[in-house]
Scaffold this active site. Structure first.
Site, mmCIF file in Angstrom:
data_model
loop_
_atom_site.group_PDB
_atom_site.id
_atom_site.type_symbol
_atom_site.label_atom_id
_atom_site.label_comp_id
_atom_site.label_asym_id
_atom_site.label_seq_id
_atom_site.Cartn_x
_atom_site.Cartn_y
_atom_site.Cartn_z
ATOM 1 C CG LEU A 154 -2.016 -1.075 1.267
ATOM 2 C CD1 LEU A 154 -2.777 -1.011 2.586
ATOM 3 C CD2 LEU A 154 -2.978 -0.930 0.098
ATOM 4 N N GLY A 155 2.031 1.165 0.536
ATOM 5 C CA GLY A 155 2.880 2.346 0.593
ATOM 6 C C GLY A 155 4.240 2.018 1.165
ATOM 7 N N GLY A 192 7.826 4.047 2.772
ATOM 8 C CA GLY A 192 8.440 5.289 3.213
ATOM 9 C C GLY A 192 9.855 5.079 3.674
ATOM 10 C CB VAL A 194 1.665 0.386 4.829
ATOM 11 C CG1 VAL A 194 0.277 -0.101 5.219
ATOM 12 C CG2 VAL A 194 2.203 1.355 5.884
ATOM 13 C CE LYS A 234 4.854 2.863 9.670
ATOM 14 N NZ LYS A 234 4.524 4.272 9.964
ATOM 15 C CG ASP A 244 4.004 13.455 9.405
ATOM 16 O OD1 ASP A 244 4.488 14.306 8.628
ATOM 17 O OD2 ASP A 244 4.222 12.238 9.280
#
Length: 308
Positions: free
Chosen positions: A39-40, A42, A47, A62, A154
């Site tokens: 999903l992502g 960083g 994730v 995560k 954030d």
């Protein structure tokens, strides 16, 4: 709100971290979950969408690599997310934290749609009704975080997940930078448009005790993006010409030097942003003052013509 709120939050989180560490489950992801897709990704981890093998429940997982993640940092992020997860505009947690051979991990509610950045059109932003709906929910989430004695730190569209169409339901995620109010920040790793100017001031070598005003500043930058499709500046330092023009406006009230993107905004929207992003943190509006502006138009009637 008590001035001890930040200290109380820090003490509570420390106790939660101790308990979580004592009960940290050891397992490999593939034992209980089927990996569906990423999903992502960083700087600090990634994730993944997973499915519980027995119950068929979709979850977001995560994972933080052990080689680059201190256990204390992992426990902290997990416990903060758990404390905040009861709010309808904050991502829900499943209360499952574990470690594998190579990772620390925790599971939370999966956003099967997208984040806010994916619907912000360059040069346009998003539709005003959707922007206001998003703003109202975001303010509610930030107020809840502040009530807990925490500063989110954030606020950006990548951390706002969308559930349903046109921002009908949004949820904040990613609490790795969240800290108790009063925590002293001694340095900022990279100045971005959302960074409040007091954090980018190199003269503050001893650090800055953080306050809720940091979230107010970042909220102002986000609202500008939603309304215009642009960042107001690249960096909050005087060497950035767009930020320098903003400083002149804040100090003198003269708007002539501002970029044409600001001219898309109504007097009320300009007033809202000037108070959220006051150069003096002590004069900055609390985030809930934004709600007073929801009944006013935020864009001028002919704003699209300004792009031509």
């Amino acid at each position: 709100m008590s001035l001890n709120n930040g200290l109380e939050a820090a003490n509570m989180l420390e106790e939660m971290m101790k308990i979580t560490a004592q009960n940290l489950v050891k397992m490999e992801v593939s034992q209980h979950y089927e990996i569906i897709k990423e999903l992502g990704k960083g700087k600090y981890g990634h994730v993944t969408l997973v499915m519980h093998r027995q119950r068929g429940t979709p979850m977001a997982l995560k994972l933080l690599p052990k080689e680059s993640t201190k256990q204390q940092n992992f426990l902290y992020e997990y416990c903060v997310a758990l404390v905040l997860s009861g709010h309808p505009n904050i991502i829900g947690m499943f209360g499952i934290a574990f470690e594998s051979e190579e990772h620390y991990g925790f599971l939370y509610e999966a956003a099967l749609q997208r984040d806010l950045i994916s619907i912000i059109k360059p040069r346009e932003g998003i539709l005003e009704p959707a922007a206001k709906l998003c703003t109202k929910q975001l303010v509610n989430a930030l107020e809840f975080i502040h009530h807990k004695g925490l500063v989110y730190r954030d606020v950006k569209p990548e951390n706002i997940l969308i559930f349903g169409r046109d921002c009908q339901n949004i949820k904040l995620t990613d609490f790795g930078l969240t800290r108790p109010r009063g925590t002293v920040l001694k340095l900022v790793s990279g100045i971005i448009p959302y960074t409040a100017p007091e954090l980018s001031n190199t003269q503050n070598c001893e650090g800055v005790p953080i306050d809720f005003t940091l979230d107010a500043w970042a909220l102002g930058v986000l609202l500008f993006c939603l309304m215009t499709g642009y960042f107001p500046w690249e960096k909050t330092v005087p060497s950035d010409p767009f930020f320098e023009d903003f400083i002149v406006w804040q100090k003198t009230g003269i708007t002539e030097g501002l970029s044409y993107h600001w001219k898309k905004l109504t007097t009320e929207a300009m007033d809202m942003l000037s108070k959220l992003m006051s150069l003096n943190p002590s004069e900055r509006s609390p985030v809930n003052k934004v709600l007073r502006y929801l009944d006013y138009p935020w864009r001028v009637a002919n704003w699209r013509a300004l792009e031509k």
